[in-house]
Design a protein around this motif. Structure first.
Motif, PDB file in Angstrom:
ATOM      1  N   THR A 102       0.811  -1.217   0.000  1.00 51.90           N
ATOM      2  CA  THR A 102       0.000   0.000   0.000  1.00 51.90           C
ATOM      3  C   THR A 102       0.849   1.273   0.000  1.00 51.90           C
ATOM      4  O   THR A 102       0.386   2.330  -0.417  1.00 51.90           O
ATOM      5  N   PHE A 103       2.124   1.187   0.432  1.00 53.22           N
ATOM      6  CA  PHE A 103       3.005   2.356   0.468  1.00 53.22           C
ATOM      7  C   PHE A 103       4.047   2.371  -0.654  1.00 53.22           C
ATOM      8  O   PHE A 103       5.003   3.157  -0.604  1.00 53.22           O
ATOM      9  N   ALA A 104       3.887   1.511  -1.677  1.00 51.87           N
ATOM     10  CA  ALA A 104       4.908   1.400  -2.732  1.00 51.87           C
ATOM     11  C   ALA A 104       5.189   2.742  -3.416  1.00 51.87           C
ATOM     12  O   ALA A 104       6.353   3.117  -3.617  1.00 51.87           O
ATOM     13  N   THR A 128      12.376   4.699   6.850  1.00 50.81           N
ATOM     14  CA  THR A 128      11.527   4.234   5.774  1.00 50.81           C
ATOM     15  C   THR A 128      10.172   4.921   5.833  1.00 50.81           C
ATOM     16  O   THR A 128      10.050   5.929   6.521  1.00 50.81           O
ATOM     17  N   VAL A 129       9.136   4.300   5.273  1.00 47.48           N
ATOM     18  CA  VAL A 129       7.801   4.900   5.285  1.00 47.48           C
ATOM     19  C   VAL A 129       7.022   4.498   6.541  1.00 47.48           C
ATOM     20  O   VAL A 129       6.422   5.338   7.210  1.00 47.48           O
ATOM     21  N   HIS A 130       7.028   3.220   6.874  1.00 44.37           N
ATOM     22  CA  HIS A 130       6.159   2.656   7.927  1.00 44.37           C
ATOM     23  C   HIS A 130       6.785   2.808   9.319  1.00 44.37           C
ATOM     24  O   HIS A 130       7.944   2.423   9.540  1.00 44.37           O
ATOM     25  N   SER A 131       5.998   3.335  10.252  1.00 50.68           N
ATOM     26  CA  SER A 131       6.519   3.598  11.599  1.00 50.68           C
ATOM     27  C   SER A 131       7.071   2.352  12.298  1.00 50.68           C
ATOM     28  O   SER A 131       8.101   2.424  12.977  1.00 50.68           O
ATOM     29  N   GLY A 132       6.388   1.232  12.162  1.00 52.52           N
ATOM     30  CA  GLY A 132       6.839   0.003  12.828  1.00 52.52           C
ATOM     31  C   GLY A 132       8.181  -0.462  12.292  1.00 52.52           C
ATOM     32  O   GLY A 132       9.049  -0.920  13.051  1.00 52.52           O
ATOM     33  N   PRO A 180      13.146   9.331   6.181  1.00 48.39           N
ATOM     34  CA  PRO A 180      12.567  10.251   5.204  1.00 48.39           C
ATOM     35  C   PRO A 180      11.046  10.231   5.167  1.00 48.39           C
ATOM     36  O   PRO A 180      10.456  10.815   4.273  1.00 48.39           O
ATOM     37  N   ASN A 181      10.412   9.532   6.112  1.00 51.30           N
ATOM     38  CA  ASN A 181       8.956   9.625   6.238  1.00 51.30           C
ATOM     39  C   ASN A 181       8.461   9.229   7.632  1.00 51.30           C
ATOM     40  O   ASN A 181       7.928  10.066   8.345  1.00 51.30           O
ATOM     41  N   ALA A 182       8.587   7.945   7.959  1.00 50.75           N
ATOM     42  CA  ALA A 182       7.896   7.384   9.134  1.00 50.75           C
ATOM     43  C   ALA A 182       7.872   8.350  10.317  1.00 50.75           C
ATOM     44  O   ALA A 182       8.909   8.855  10.749  1.00 50.75           O
ATOM     45  N   GLY A 183       6.665   8.564  10.862  1.00 57.33           N
ATOM     46  CA  GLY A 183       6.501   9.573  11.897  1.00 57.33           C
ATOM     47  C   GLY A 183       6.610   9.067  13.326  1.00 57.33           C
ATOM     48  O   GLY A 183       6.452   9.859  14.261  1.00 57.33           O
ATOM     49  N   ALA A 184       6.863   7.768  13.512  1.00 57.92           N
ATOM     50  CA  ALA A 184       6.888   7.169  14.857  1.00 57.92           C
ATOM     51  C   ALA A 184       7.452   8.149  15.888  1.00 57.92           C
ATOM     52  O   ALA A 184       8.642   8.492  15.845  1.00 57.92           O
ATOM     53  N   SER A 239      11.333  14.366   7.926  1.00 55.55           N
ATOM     54  CA  SER A 239       9.905  14.391   7.621  1.00 55.55           C
ATOM     55  C   SER A 239       9.074  15.098   8.700  1.00 55.55           C
ATOM     56  O   SER A 239       8.877  16.315   8.648  1.00 55.55           O
ATOM     57  N   PHE A 240       8.628  14.383   9.717  1.00 53.41           N
ATOM     58  CA  PHE A 240       7.652  14.901  10.690  1.00 53.41           C
ATOM     59  C   PHE A 240       7.545  13.852  11.790  1.00 53.41           C
ATOM     60  O   PHE A 240       7.977  12.715  11.608  1.00 53.41           O
ATOM     61  N   SER A 241       6.941  14.221  12.912  1.00 50.68           N
ATOM     62  CA  SER A 241       6.514  13.195  13.872  1.00 50.68           C
ATOM     63  C   SER A 241       5.006  13.034  13.687  1.00 50.68           C
ATOM     64  O   SER A 241       4.330  13.991  13.284  1.00 50.68           O
ATOM     65  N   LYS A 281      -4.713   0.623  12.971  1.00 51.01           N
ATOM     66  CA  LYS A 281      -4.253   0.353  14.339  1.00 51.01           C
ATOM     67  C   LYS A 281      -2.762   0.013  14.318  1.00 51.01           C
ATOM     68  O   LYS A 281      -2.368  -1.151  14.227  1.00 51.01           O
ATOM     69  N   TYR A 282      -1.928   1.016  14.312  1.00 54.54           N
ATOM     70  CA  TYR A 282      -0.477   0.821  14.506  1.00 54.54           C
ATOM     71  C   TYR A 282       0.089   2.174  14.890  1.00 54.54           C
ATOM     72  O   TYR A 282      -0.652   3.167  14.950  1.00 54.54           O
ATOM     73  N   ALA A 283       1.372   2.229  15.173  1.00 53.49           N
ATOM     74  CA  ALA A 283       1.956   3.442  15.759  1.00 53.49           C
ATOM     75  C   ALA A 283       1.516   4.720  15.061  1.00 53.49           C
ATOM     76  O   ALA A 283       1.107   5.683  15.725  1.00 53.49           O
ATOM     77  N   ALA A 284       1.584   4.755  13.715  1.00 54.85           N
ATOM     78  CA  ALA A 284       1.304   6.013  13.011  1.00 54.85           C
ATOM     79  C   ALA A 284      -0.132   6.470  13.239  1.00 54.85           C
ATOM     80  O   ALA A 284      -0.383   7.643  13.540  1.00 54.85           O
ATOM     81  N   GLY A 285      -1.089   5.533  13.090  1.00 53.32           N
ATOM     82  CA  GLY A 285      -2.496   5.881  13.276  1.00 53.32           C
ATOM     83  C   GLY A 285      -2.767   6.289  14.722  1.00 53.32           C
ATOM     84  O   GLY A 285      -3.398   7.328  14.984  1.00 53.32           O
ATOM     85  N   PHE A 330      -4.905   8.028   7.083  1.00 53.91           N
ATOM     86  CA  PHE A 330      -4.612   6.940   6.148  1.00 53.91           C
ATOM     87  C   PHE A 330      -3.631   7.488   5.132  1.00 53.91           C
ATOM     88  O   PHE A 330      -3.519   8.717   4.978  1.00 53.91           O
ATOM     89  N   ALA A 331      -2.945   6.608   4.421  1.00 46.41           N
ATOM     90  CA  ALA A 331      -1.947   7.061   3.450  1.00 46.41           C
ATOM     91  C   ALA A 331      -1.868   6.053   2.305  1.00 46.41           C
ATOM     92  O   ALA A 331      -2.333   4.913   2.432  1.00 46.41           O
ATOM     93  N   GLY A 332      -1.295   6.503   1.190  1.00 43.62           N
ATOM     94  CA  GLY A 332      -1.032   5.607   0.059  1.00 43.62           C
ATOM     95  C   GLY A 332      -2.305   5.004  -0.508  1.00 43.62           C
ATOM     96  O   GLY A 332      -3.359   5.654  -0.569  1.00 43.62           O
ATOM     97  N   GLY A 370      -2.418  15.284   6.295  1.00 41.62           N
ATOM     98  CA  GLY A 370      -2.372  15.505   4.854  1.00 41.62           C
ATOM     99  C   GLY A 370      -2.032  14.313   3.972  1.00 41.62           C
ATOM    100  O   GLY A 370      -2.229  14.360   2.758  1.00 41.62           O
ATOM    101  N   PHE A 371      -1.561  13.236   4.560  1.00 39.06           N
ATOM    102  CA  PHE A 371      -1.244  12.031   3.781  1.00 39.06           C
ATOM    103  C   PHE A 371      -2.489  11.484   3.090  1.00 39.06           C
ATOM    104  O   PHE A 371      -2.405  10.764   2.111  1.00 39.06           O
ATOM    105  N   LEU A 372      -3.653  11.850   3.633  1.00 40.93           N
ATOM    106  CA  LEU A 372      -4.931  11.397   3.087  1.00 40.93           C
ATOM    107  C   LEU A 372      -5.096  11.808   1.630  1.00 40.93           C
ATOM    108  O   LEU A 372      -5.733  11.090   0.853  1.00 40.93           O
ATOM    109  N   VAL A 405       4.660  15.260  -0.993  1.00 36.00           N
ATOM    110  CA  VAL A 405       5.389  15.437   0.268  1.00 36.00           C
ATOM    111  C   VAL A 405       6.509  14.394   0.425  1.00 36.00           C
ATOM    112  O   VAL A 405       7.565  14.687   0.984  1.00 36.00           O
ATOM    113  N   TYR A 406       6.281  13.194  -0.090  1.00 35.61           N
ATOM    114  CA  TYR A 406       7.280  12.118   0.050  1.00 35.61           C
ATOM    115  C   TYR A 406       8.541  12.453  -0.752  1.00 35.61           C
ATOM    116  O   TYR A 406       9.661  12.222  -0.296  1.00 35.61           O
ATOM    117  N   ALA A 407       8.328  13.000  -1.958  1.00 35.25           N
ATOM    118  CA  ALA A 407       9.468  13.412  -2.787  1.00 35.25           C
ATOM    119  C   ALA A 407      10.278  14.493  -2.065  1.00 35.25           C
ATOM    120  O   ALA A 407      11.516  14.460  -2.061  1.00 35.25           O
TER     121      ALA A 407
END
Ligand code: PHB
Length: 392
Positions: free
Chosen positions: A44-46, A105-109, A128-132, A148-150, A176-180, A230-232, A257-259, A306-308
């Protein structure tokens, strides 16, 4: 005996002369700098992974392929946004491929596993992305940086916006994971401070996209508004399903804004008018952003998102550090000090790093108009993540 003494003396003198001529010549400042790019190439984040890599490579190309005097070489791993495979993947890069720097990476976990290995081994990590929140919170380290951001940042900014817009009762919905969880937590902190109430917190496991039962629950709860992360690919489907369920016209949908970033082509009219908060927008109109957008579009025949930007800025941050140590990554304290002092000339607007190495940045309120996230206002000026739990 005499010969041996002479030869020892000669070796010593020779080595000393070489060291004097080129300090650090025997350290790690020659040859290529190996960058381990750990990003999602599938799932989903490719598309997010691709944009980050494109942005990173664009900056390196603008610098003639070299950062801090060293040519950049890439080693890539598809992390599949799978936390279960993350430790093996990052260990492969550090221990088998001997990378000098980790970018991901992208995913917080997955990012938390990268941070753990970076901390253990002292390898420089730029996220460069994951907000964990933990990466620049309890897990913070002098060699861990974020471009990126937290997760707290866009959530907190939106909590303030929605309270000020007069919404009182809000339902939240996310993976249901760290980012959400952290995005909702940041939102709730500001929204409740502003007098609002979160009446229901809905979630589903990452990366599921079976939203129907939850949308029915939102309709039955009748809140004033909905806040979401949600993202991607998941964000594309959520926005389409929300509209198809007939909710869009009755219950305003807001989000981090990832939405609506990197997703508008696929979301089409279903995203029109949506308001989100993020550290980037498509219509900033600054010369810096204009030049970046033009260069990106020329190189990749795509509009940046934003990812670029975050990928591009990860490369800028690496350049700042490498230049300060003249390519010698063993000078860890000098590398860290240079980044602490730096102002990164980002397309989003210049930013500096907080004590825990997270960007201190403006968070924009944006609204979707056609294929763009247009800036409405600055929702939070120079917003700094509190860095709770970071001891540096
Ligand atoms: C995250 O897992 O931290 C994450 C993933 C995708 C986004 C933003 C944050 O767009």
């Amino acid at each position: 005996m005499k010969t041996r003494l002479l030869s020892t003396a000669f070796t010593t003198v020779f080595a000393a002369a070489l060291l004097a001529a080129a300090p650090g010549a025997f350290a790690q400042n020659t040859g290529k700098v190996k960058v381990g790019l750990m990003l999602p190439a599938t799932g989903t984040f490719a598309a997010l992974g691709t944009a980050i890599e494109n942005g990173f490579r664009l900056y390196v190309a603008e610098r003639g392929g070299k950062l801090g005097g060293r040519e950049v070489e890439f080693v890539r791993v598809d992390d599949e946004s799978d936390p279960a495979k993350a430790t093996d993947n990052v260990n492969k890069l550090v221990k088998r491929d001997n990378v000098d720097v980790l970018v991901g990476t992208v995913h917080s976990g997955v990012a938390m596993a990268m941070a753990r290995v970076a901390k253990e081994t002292g390898t420089v990590l730029i996220v460069p992305n994951a907000g964990a929140d933990a990466v620049t919170g309890p897990m913070c380290a002098v060699n861990i940086f974020r471009s990126s951001f937290s997760n707290w940042q866009p959530g907190y900014a939106m909590g303030d916006v929605m309270a000020k817009r007069g919404h009182k009762k809000v339902v939240t919905i996310t993976w249901k994971y760290a980012a959400g969880d952290e995005s909702v937590k940041g939102f709730k902190e500001a929204f409740e401070k502003g007098g609002g109430t979160v009446v229901k917190e809905l979630s589903l496991p990452f990366p599921n996209v079976e939203f129907q039962a939850l949308l029915t629950e939102i309709a039955a709860t009748k809140p004033d508004a909905v806040y979401t992360f949600f993202a991607g690919g998941g964000a594309v489907k959520f926005v389409k399903d929300y509209a198809a369920a007939g909710l869009k016209k009755n219950i305003p949908l807001y989000g981090a804004g990832f939405l609506t970033d990197g997703t508008l082509e696929a979301q089409g009219a279903d995203a029109e008018g949506l308001m989100t908060t993020l550290h980037y927008a498509d219509s900033l109109g600054t010369p810096r952003d204009g030049a970046f957008r033009l260069a990106y579009a020329k190189s990749y025949k795509l509009q940046p998102d934003v990812y670029a930007v975050q990928g591009y800025d990860a490369a800028q941050m690496l350049a700042v550090g490498l230049e300060a140590v003249k390519g010698d990554l063993s000078r860890k304290a000098d590398f860290a000090a240079a980044l602490q002092k730096a102002r990164i000339d980002s397309p989003r607007g210049a930013f500096s790093l907080s004590k825990s190495n997270n960007p201190v940045q403006d968070i924009y309120l944006r609204q979707v108009s056609g294929k763009e996230n247009k800036i409405v206002s600055v929702a939070s000026k120079a917003l700094s993540d509190p860095g709770r739990g970071c001891k540096l």
